[in-house]
Design a protein around this motif. Structure first.
Motif, short mmCIF file in Angstrom:
data_model
loop_
_atom_site.label_atom_id
_atom_site.label_comp_id
_atom_site.label_asym_id
_atom_site.label_seq_id
_atom_site.Cartn_x
_atom_site.Cartn_y
_atom_site.Cartn_z
N LYS A 12 0.83 -1.24 0.00
CA LYS A 12 0.00 0.00 0.00
C LYS A 12 0.85 1.28 0.00
O LYS A 12 0.39 2.34 0.40
CB LYS A 12 -0.98 0.05 1.20
CG LYS A 12 -1.80 -1.20 1.41
CD LYS A 12 -2.71 -1.49 0.23
CE LYS A 12 -3.43 -2.81 0.37
NZ LYS A 12 -2.65 -3.99 0.11
N SER A 13 2.08 1.16 -0.46
CA SER A 13 2.92 2.37 -0.53
C SER A 13 2.59 3.21 -1.77
O SER A 13 3.09 4.32 -1.92
CB SER A 13 4.41 1.99 -0.55
OG SER A 13 4.66 1.06 -1.58
N GLY A 14 1.75 2.67 -2.66
CA GLY A 14 1.33 3.44 -3.84
C GLY A 14 1.99 2.99 -5.14
O GLY A 14 1.90 3.70 -6.15
N LYS A 15 2.59 1.80 -5.16
CA LYS A 15 3.29 1.33 -6.37
C LYS A 15 2.36 1.21 -7.58
O LYS A 15 2.70 1.66 -8.67
CB LYS A 15 3.94 -0.04 -6.11
CG LYS A 15 4.97 -0.04 -5.00
CD LYS A 15 5.49 -1.44 -4.72
CE LYS A 15 4.45 -2.41 -4.25
NZ LYS A 15 3.80 -2.07 -2.96
N THR A 16 1.19 0.59 -7.36
CA THR A 16 0.27 0.37 -8.49
C THR A 16 -0.24 1.71 -9.03
O THR A 16 -0.29 1.93 -10.24
CB THR A 16 -0.91 -0.51 -8.03
OG1 THR A 16 -0.36 -1.72 -7.48
CG2 THR A 16 -1.84 -0.86 -9.17
N THR A 17 -0.55 2.63 -8.10
CA THR A 17 -1.01 3.97 -8.49
C THR A 17 0.06 4.67 -9.33
O THR A 17 -0.22 5.19 -10.41
CB THR A 17 -1.29 4.82 -7.21
OG1 THR A 17 -2.21 4.09 -6.39
CG2 THR A 17 -1.83 6.19 -7.55
N ARG A 94 7.10 -3.95 -8.48
CA ARG A 94 7.84 -4.97 -7.71
C ARG A 94 8.71 -5.81 -8.65
O ARG A 94 8.31 -6.13 -9.77
CB ARG A 94 6.95 -5.92 -6.90
CG ARG A 94 6.24 -5.29 -5.72
CD ARG A 94 5.76 -6.42 -4.79
NE ARG A 94 4.89 -5.96 -3.73
CZ ARG A 94 5.34 -5.44 -2.58
NH1 ARG A 94 6.63 -5.32 -2.37
NH2 ARG A 94 4.49 -5.07 -1.64
N ARG A 139 -4.00 2.88 5.14
CA ARG A 139 -4.53 2.83 3.77
C ARG A 139 -5.30 1.53 3.54
O ARG A 139 -6.29 1.51 2.83
CB ARG A 139 -3.39 2.95 2.74
CG ARG A 139 -2.86 4.36 2.64
CD ARG A 139 -1.79 4.48 1.56
NE ARG A 139 -1.16 5.78 1.59
CZ ARG A 139 -0.10 6.11 0.88
NH1 ARG A 139 0.47 5.24 0.07
NH2 ARG A 139 0.41 7.33 0.95
N ASN A 143 -9.55 1.36 2.91
CA ASN A 143 -10.10 0.80 1.67
C ASN A 143 -10.66 -0.61 1.86
O ASN A 143 -10.92 -1.31 0.88
CB ASN A 143 -9.02 0.79 0.58
CG ASN A 143 -8.63 2.20 0.18
OD1 ASN A 143 -9.38 2.88 -0.51
ND2 ASN A 143 -7.48 2.67 0.66
N ASN A 180 3.14 11.75 0.84
CA ASN A 180 2.53 12.95 0.25
C ASN A 180 1.41 12.55 -0.70
O ASN A 180 1.12 11.37 -0.87
CB ASN A 180 3.59 13.71 -0.57
CG ASN A 180 4.72 14.19 0.29
OD1 ASN A 180 4.50 14.67 1.39
ND2 ASN A 180 5.94 14.03 -0.21
N SER A 182 -0.39 11.85 -4.29
CA SER A 182 0.08 11.10 -5.47
C SER A 182 0.75 12.02 -6.48
O SER A 182 1.73 11.63 -7.12
CB SER A 182 -1.10 10.40 -6.15
OG SER A 182 -1.59 9.42 -5.31
N ILE A 185 4.34 12.87 -5.44
CA ILE A 185 5.20 11.68 -5.60
C ILE A 185 5.50 11.46 -7.08
O ILE A 185 6.65 11.21 -7.47
CB ILE A 185 4.52 10.44 -4.99
CG1 ILE A 185 4.28 10.65 -3.49
CG2 ILE A 185 5.35 9.18 -5.23
CD1 ILE A 185 3.26 9.71 -2.90
N1 LIG Z 1 -0.12 9.12 -2.15
C1 LIG Z 1 -1.20 8.51 -1.67
N2 LIG Z 1 -1.89 9.06 -0.66
C2 LIG Z 1 -3.00 8.41 -0.15
N3 LIG Z 1 -3.48 7.22 -0.60
C3 LIG Z 1 -2.81 6.64 -1.60
C4 LIG Z 1 -1.65 7.24 -2.20
N4 LIG Z 1 -1.20 6.42 -3.17
C5 LIG Z 1 -2.05 5.36 -3.19
N5 LIG Z 1 -3.01 5.50 -2.26
C6 LIG Z 1 -4.11 4.56 -1.96
O1 LIG Z 1 -3.55 3.50 -1.18
C7 LIG Z 1 -4.09 2.24 -1.61
C8 LIG Z 1 -2.93 1.35 -2.08
O2 LIG Z 1 -2.38 1.95 -3.26
P1 LIG Z 1 -1.66 1.07 -4.35
O3 LIG Z 1 -2.53 -0.07 -4.77
O4 LIG Z 1 -1.19 1.99 -5.42
O5 LIG Z 1 -0.44 0.52 -3.49
P2 LIG Z 1 0.52 -0.72 -3.73
O6 LIG Z 1 1.84 -0.31 -3.20
O7 LIG Z 1 0.48 -1.13 -5.17
O8 LIG Z 1 -0.13 -1.85 -2.83
P3 LIG Z 1 0.17 -3.43 -2.80
O9 LIG Z 1 1.63 -3.63 -2.58
O10 LIG Z 1 -0.62 -3.93 -1.65
O11 LIG Z 1 -0.31 -4.00 -4.13
C9 LIG Z 1 -5.12 2.56 -2.71
O12 LIG Z 1 -6.39 2.63 -2.12
C10 LIG Z 1 -4.68 3.93 -3.22
O13 LIG Z 1 -5.76 4.66 -3.74
#
Ligand SMILES: Nc1ncnc2c1ncn2[C@@H]1O[C@H](COP(=O)(O)OP(=O)(O)OP(=O)(O)O)[C@@H](O)[C@H]1O
Ligand SMILES: Cc1cn([C@H]2C[C@H](O)[C@@H](COP(=O)(O)O)O2)c(=O)[nH]c1=O
Length: 196
Positions: A12-17, A94, A139, A143, A180, A182, A185
């Motif tokens: 949930k660090s935001g990698k997919t986003t 990843r 996060r 969600n 911060n 999205s 970042i």
């Molecule tokens: N900068 C941000 N600030 C707040 N929330 C965020 C931010 N970036 C992503 N999110 C939210 O956090 C959640 C996880 O984001 P994301 O799927 O991009 O993370 P991830 O690192 O790919 O997770 P995982 O490793 O579990 O697949 C989503 O609900 C997304 O909308």
């Protein structure tokens, strides 16, 4: 371009986003020249097995888990090489770095873990999206995500984060504070890859 860019970080660090934002941005700029791969790739047989142990439905020892996670990359090696041969830039959500930091946190040996991915294409840039386990957890609950076996323990995620930050110092990985918005970042990612 023709580079391999790896996005890494805690759950949930935001990698997919960020991978999606980066793919869209670069694909607009260089149409058809960008590919995105995510690991684990849950669509394969090995990926299904990974999903099963992350969901606690089957039990394996740590060695088997991390070998499966590596094998899941090896089965994509030809696809990655094909993209590279055609000059494409590849974004990886990843890569082997995850296996090093999570494997170490699971008590495995660094050299042993490194050997598992020896021979896979080498990345050009690694960016660690650094968040605290607390933010990762917040996060998740915001969600309604179901926590997998590797996400359940805060202590485990603290170890994983420590491993990311320590290895970043010796492996030339870029660490980006990622609590911060999205947008902020994403701008920093463009700076790091020289695409601003
Ligand atoms: N900068 C941000 N600030 C707040 N929330 C965020 C931010 N970036 C992503 N999110 C939210 O956090 C959640 C996880 O984001 P994301 O799927 O991009 O993370 P991830 O690192 O790919 O997770 P995982 O490793 O579990 O697949 C989503 O609900 C997304 O909308
Ligand atoms: C690729 C890879 C992943 N892991 C760990 C990291 C996460 O805890 C899970 C994958 O979960 P996600 O929500 O789909 O990101 O697996 C690992 O230990 N080793 C790896 O190579």
């Amino acid at each position: 371009m023709g580079k391999i860019i790896v996005l890494e970080g805690l759950d949930k660090s935001g990698k997919t986003t960020q991978a999606r934002l980066l793919f869209d941005y670069l694909n607009d700029k260089y149409p058809g020249q960008i590919d995105l791969f995510s690991f684990p790739d849950y669509s394969t047989k090995i990926g299904e097995e990974i999903r099963s142990f992350l969901d606690g439905k089957v039990q394996y020892n740590p060695q088997t888990k991390h070998m499966l996670l590596s094998a899941n990359r090896w089965e994509k090696k030809e696809n990655i090489l094909e993209s590279l041969k055609s000059g494409k830039t590849i974004i990886l959500n990843r890569y082997y770095q995850s296996n090093l930091v999570y494997g170490l946190a699971n008590g495995l040996d660094f050299e042993w873990l490194s050997t598992l991915d020896r021979g896979m294409p080498k990345e050009d840039i690694t960016i660690i999206l650094d968040v605290s386990p607390r933010v990762s957890y917040l996060r998740s609950i915001a969600n309604n995500f179901i926590l997998d076996e590797f996400e359940k323990s805060r202590e485990f995620l603290e170890k994983v984060r420590f491993n990311y930050l320590e290895l970043a110092k010796v492996c030339n990985w870029n660490v980006l504070h990622s609590e911060n918005s999205s947008d902020i970042i994403f701008k920093s990612i463009l700076d790091i890859i020289g695409e601003q």
